[in-house]
Design a protein around this motif. Structure first.
Motif, short mmCIF file in Angstrom:
data_model
loop_
_atom_site.label_atom_id
_atom_site.label_comp_id
_atom_site.label_asym_id
_atom_site.label_seq_id
_atom_site.Cartn_x
_atom_site.Cartn_y
_atom_site.Cartn_z
N PRO A 64 8.03 1.31 -5.37
CA PRO A 64 8.92 2.30 -4.74
C PRO A 64 8.12 3.48 -4.21
O PRO A 64 6.94 3.63 -4.53
N ALA A 65 8.79 4.31 -3.42
CA ALA A 65 8.13 5.53 -2.94
C ALA A 65 7.85 6.43 -4.14
O ALA A 65 8.69 6.53 -5.04
N LYS A 159 -0.92 7.70 1.17
CA LYS A 159 -1.04 6.37 0.57
C LYS A 159 0.26 5.58 0.80
O LYS A 159 0.22 4.38 1.15
N TYR A 160 1.38 6.24 0.63
CA TYR A 160 2.67 5.56 0.82
C TYR A 160 2.83 5.11 2.27
O TYR A 160 3.19 3.96 2.54
N MET A 161 2.53 6.03 3.20
CA MET A 161 2.66 5.70 4.62
C MET A 161 1.69 4.57 5.00
O MET A 161 2.05 3.65 5.74
N ASP A 234 13.79 -0.02 1.07
CA ASP A 234 15.00 0.07 0.25
C ASP A 234 15.49 1.53 0.28
O ASP A 234 14.74 2.42 -0.14
N PRO A 235 16.72 1.78 0.75
CA PRO A 235 17.16 3.17 0.84
C PRO A 235 17.23 3.89 -0.50
O PRO A 235 17.16 5.12 -0.56
N ALA A 236 17.37 3.14 -1.58
CA ALA A 236 17.47 3.79 -2.89
C ALA A 236 16.11 4.13 -3.46
O ALA A 236 15.94 5.17 -4.10
N THR A 237 15.12 3.26 -3.25
CA THR A 237 13.82 3.49 -3.90
C THR A 237 12.68 3.76 -2.91
O THR A 237 11.64 4.27 -3.29
N GLY A 238 12.90 3.39 -1.66
CA GLY A 238 11.82 3.56 -0.69
C GLY A 238 10.82 2.42 -0.70
O GLY A 238 9.81 2.48 -0.01
#
Lengths: 613, 278
Positions: A64-65, A159-161, A234-238
């Motif tokens: 997740p994000a 890192k996420y991007m 995922d809109p909830a977790t990214g």
């Protein structure tokens, strides 16, 4: 043929192959974005998503994000990383906009020169690309600095991007090499690839350069638009759902792409215009003054060509922001950012006024302009009136006593001018009037010889008058006599009316002035020095405007790195006041203009040295 | 060189004009700081306080008034009087043939509207022939209200409509996931931040806040001295004020634990602010 000439050819061939290789890499890698799992097929599992895969294949799990705390943001002393990244990103954007735009119109001017066999176009196109060369290396340096700043101060965000855009970031790096290669071949091969088939090869390289540059911009836009309207996660977790194409093709990607392409062209034109103005003011010979006056005029036409459709591209982007998230749209136009649009009105007013002023000053080049100069004061008054309508705020910030005295937050007469239908009406009329100035300028030195010239002019006058009346009617009717839901419904027919005026006037003009007589030869260089400051106003206002609008676009995410997916929990997550934002934008703009003027100055002393030799 | 300097001067002049206008020509609206997750002390809350909490969320964190207001008219009014109160329209909407949800009472209808906005779209406010609502799911995304916060908003809207407040204060409701992960709130740096942090404006008229449950504090320094104000915060039931908007204030309305929640500097800042509010 000397060894050196052969070496140059070999080098160019190698670079060309590099371009083709990198282009091929991109094309072959792009489909990879789309062949991964469908987001609907992705399986969610305790905060991670698992890409749907065929039986027997290894499952890919995506995290997740990250949810960050203040401690996750490296701090170096009392250094403010947000301001550093803000300024560096803005500088990169300004230079990138310039170096991406210049090759577009250089290619067009070069092709025009080839078609008309007028060497002046070719020389001017070469001079344009020469100016952008120094800016190109600065763009790359600042781009590197931006990456470095993000890695140091926002490592988890980067890192996420990077985890989402891994393939496109790799493609970006290869494309950057391809762009460098094609630009260097295009520039250094200009005189080598002259005449006949060689010129076609040169134009093709210019086309490749523009293609690669545009793809680069589209990829970078995807990262930015994703942070506003995330998709493919995922809109909830990214957590990544498996398709990089879905992440790239997010809701605001295309509106942003269109807006940036048009804005880049207008901006590139304005910076080149400033360069020509600088050279004009520094020239002492008549020939040089004439050359740079012509160059400034052409750059201004390019800037205006981009400026006229820009409000509509901006309107589409804003409409899509509302469609994506009404909450984000209202934060933009009716919330804390609303007052920034008064600032935007000032800047766009400055742009339109300086463009018109430059055209009016330019009429001095022609002896035939006396026929029209008496009308300029009316156009000026109408442009200023439109600007004032655009400038009028809707809601006033008042004290309780002022509120009581006024009877509400809106002024009785001026309040209605604050809503979008009034502003759309004003901007459309302002565009039509600017086009009228341009039309008068173009015909100032011509005398139509066709028999129906008087009737043609009357039809054109009727088109202008009818269009303005129609725009006002649409604005008033939809704006004040319909329900809220239809208030902005006038915008499309208003824009269409403006487009009709421009298209039909150009068609009639082209037929009416076919074989027209010149009043006298145009006196290039015969313009007052103050007209050149209008070109500088254009460049300065554009720069500041881009900085401001860039802040707004980014700022409407408020305390989110990626809207509603990854929260900004740094100590700098607050939304600043307008004054604070304006100060940062100004600091960045001063740095940018200082570098640009320095480049101009360098080119001047370099030209002097060459002349001395 | 002369031209170079002239142009530099011109650019500086233009930039100064822009930045000057941005700083002095237009109002400096100070945006609210990013919302912080508050741990709700529901066990000690009265219904009036719960409704006041709903009011605060409705006008603040929930960002409901961004769209549900009388200015832009982008969404139907919810907290107005009579027909503008959503609770008064709920039963009618539940009977509408376009209604696709499962609610049977106004309370359930409001909750459903917040969690499944497209269950019913008021005519003229949706897309695709009023089948799709532009409203975000308020328990997700950037708003992300917890269930207890949703209940508080429902209580506020029912109370605003003048109908029976059927919603119950969640007892021992587990804090939302986000609340658990939230870092402790930073100490406030200004009295305004103290007021915002502790939600004084939910009940009191103070600063820019327009609370209408407790006494108006905009001029409190004129009639009350410093020891009184200190006591009023630390032990609100020691002196019961008589000037609540609806008459004498009810004992127990004000939470008694602000003294424990505030830092020393926050408490001092607030007291001095109130003393100077004349």
């Amino acid at each position: 043929m000397s060894f050196f000439s052969g070496f140059k050819r070999l080098t160019c061939l190698t670079l060309l192959l590099t371009v083709l290789f990198a282009g091929g890499f991109t094309f072959t890698s792009l489909p990879v974005f789309a062949n991964t799992a469908n987001p609907e097929e992705a399986v969610k599992s305790e905060g991670t998503t698992t890409e749907a895969v065929k039986e027997g294949e290894k499952k890919v799990e995506y995290p997740p994000a990250p949810k960050l705390t203040v401690a996750d943001y490296p701090q170096i002393g009392s250094f403010n990383p947000r301001i550093l990244v803000w300024i560096v990103a803005q500088l990169h954007l300004w230079f990138a906009a310039f170096v991406l735009a210049v090759p577009i119109f250089v290619l067009i001017i070069e092709a025009l020169g080839m078609a008309t066999k007028d060497q002046r176009y070719d020389n001017m196109a070469y001079e344009f690309i020469k100016v952008s060369m120094a800016a190109y290396s600065i763009t790359a340096i600042i781009g590197g600095l931006l990456t470095f700043s993000l890695l140091v101060f926002y490592p988890d965000l980067f890192k996420y991007m990077a985890s989402l855009f891994s393939r496109s970031m790799l493609a970006y790096a290869f494309l950057f090499f391809a762009e460098s290669a094609s630009l260097y071949i295009y520039y250094y091969g200009w005189h080598w690839l002259e005449g006949g088939f060689k010129k076609w090869v040169h134009l093709t390289i210019g086309l490749v350069l523009n293609f690669v540059g545009t793809v680069l911009m589209l990829l970078a836009n995807a990262w930015v638009s994703f942070s506003m309207s995330p998709n493919g996660v995922d809109p909830a977790t990214g957590a990544f759902l498996g398709s990089e194409w879905n992440v790239i093709h997010n809701f605001l990607w295309n509106p942003l792409n269109l807006h940036r392409v048009i804005a880049n062209i207008a901006y590139g034109g304005s910076i080149i215009g400033a360069y020509a103005a600088y050279k004009f003011l520094g020239s002492s010979s008549k020939e040089d003054k004439a050359h740079y006056d012509w160059m400034g005029y052409t750059a201004n036409v390019i800037a205006v060509g981009g400026l006229l459709p820009l409000p509509f591209a901006g309107y589409w982007l804003t409409k899509e922001i509302y469609a994506y998230s009404q909450q984000m749209g209202i934060t933009l136009m009716g919330g804390v950012f609303a007052w920034l649009f008064i600032m935007q009105a000032v800047l766009i007013g400055a742009l339109f006024l300086s463009v018109n002023y430059y055209l009016w000053c330019g009429m001095e080049r022609s002896e035939g302009s006396v026929r029209y100069t008496k009308n300029i004061k009316w156009i000026a008054a109408a442009v200023v009136a439109c600007f004032l309508v655009w400038f009028t705020p809707h809601t006033l910030v008042l004290t309780n006593q002022e509120l009581k005295a006024l009877g509400g937050p809106y002024h009785k007469y001026l309040g209605p001018l604050g809503i979008m239908p009034a502003k759309n009406t004003a901007v459309n009329i302002m565009i039509i009037l600017t086009f009228l100035s341009f039309t008068l300028y173009r015909r100032a030195n011509k005398i139509a010889t066709v028999s129906w010239a008087a009737a043609g002019s009357a039809v054109q006058a009727a088109i202008f008058a009818g269009a303005i009346a129609n725009i006002i009617f649409l604005g008033v009717f939809y704006g004040y006599f319909t329900n809220t839901a239809y208030k902005v419904a006038a915008s499309i027919p208003q824009v269409s009316t403006t487009a009709v005026v421009i298209i039909f006037t150009l068609i009639i003009d082209s037929m009416m002035f076919k074989g027209a007589k010149d009043v006298a030869p145009l006196k290039w260089g015969n313009v007052p020095g103050r007209s050149q400051y209008a070109l500088f106003t254009l460049a300065v206002s554009f720069t500041w405007l881009m900085g401001l609008m860039g802040y707004i676009r980014s700022g409407i995410r408020q305390h989110w790195h990626v809207n509603s997916i990854m929260r900004d929990n740094s100590i700098n997550a607050f939304t600043p006041t307008i004054g604070y934002a304006a100060q940062v934008v100004t600091l960045a703009a001063v740095i940018f203009m200082a570098i640009v003027i320095f480049i101009f100055w360098l080119s001047n002393i370099s030209a002097k040295k060459s002349a001395a030799h | 060189m002369k031209i170079f300097l002239k142009i530099v001067f011109f650019c500086i002049l233009a930039f100064s004009g822009f930045v000057g206008f941005a700083n002095f020509g237009i109002p400096q609206v100070k945006p609210a700081p990013p919302p912080t997750e508050e741990k709700l002390d529901l066990g000690n809350m009265t219904m009036d306080q719960f409704i006041a909490l709903g009011d605060k969320i409705f006008n603040g964190k929930g960002t409901c008034t961004l769209c549900h207001n009388n200015v832009g008219k982008r969404a139907p009014m919810l907290d107005g009087a009579g027909e503008e109160a959503v609770a008064n329209n709920a039963l009618l909407r539940l009977k509408d043939p376009r209604y696709k949800g499962k609610a049977t009472t106004p309370e359930e209808y409001i909750r459903e509207s917040m969690k499944t906005p497209s269950a019913f779209v008021v005519a003229g406010f949706g897309s695709d022939n009023d089948t799709k609502s532009p409203m975000p799911v308020i328990t997700q995304g950037s708003i992300g209200l917890s269930d207890a916060e949703v209940d508080a908003v429902i209580a506020f809207l029912l109370n605003k409509a003048g109908v029976e407040v059927t919603v119950k204060i969640p007892v021992g409701a587990p804090p939302s996931e986000k609340a658990e992960e939230a870092k402790p709130a930073e100490p406030a740096k200004t009295p305004e931040e103290v007021i915002a942090k502790f939600g004084c404006g939910a009940c009191h008229k103070i600063g820019k806040e327009e609370g209408a449950l407790g006494p108006d504090l905009t001029r409190v320094g004129k009639s009350k001295n410093e020891p009184y104000l200190r006591r009023a915060i630390l032990d609100p039931n020691a002196d019961i004020a008589k000037n609540c908007p609806g008459g004498p204030c009810a004992p127990g309305m004000m939470p008694p634990d602000f003294g424990a929640k505030m830092t020393g500097s926050e408490f001092e800042m607030l007291v001095q602010y109130l003393v100077k509010s004349k």
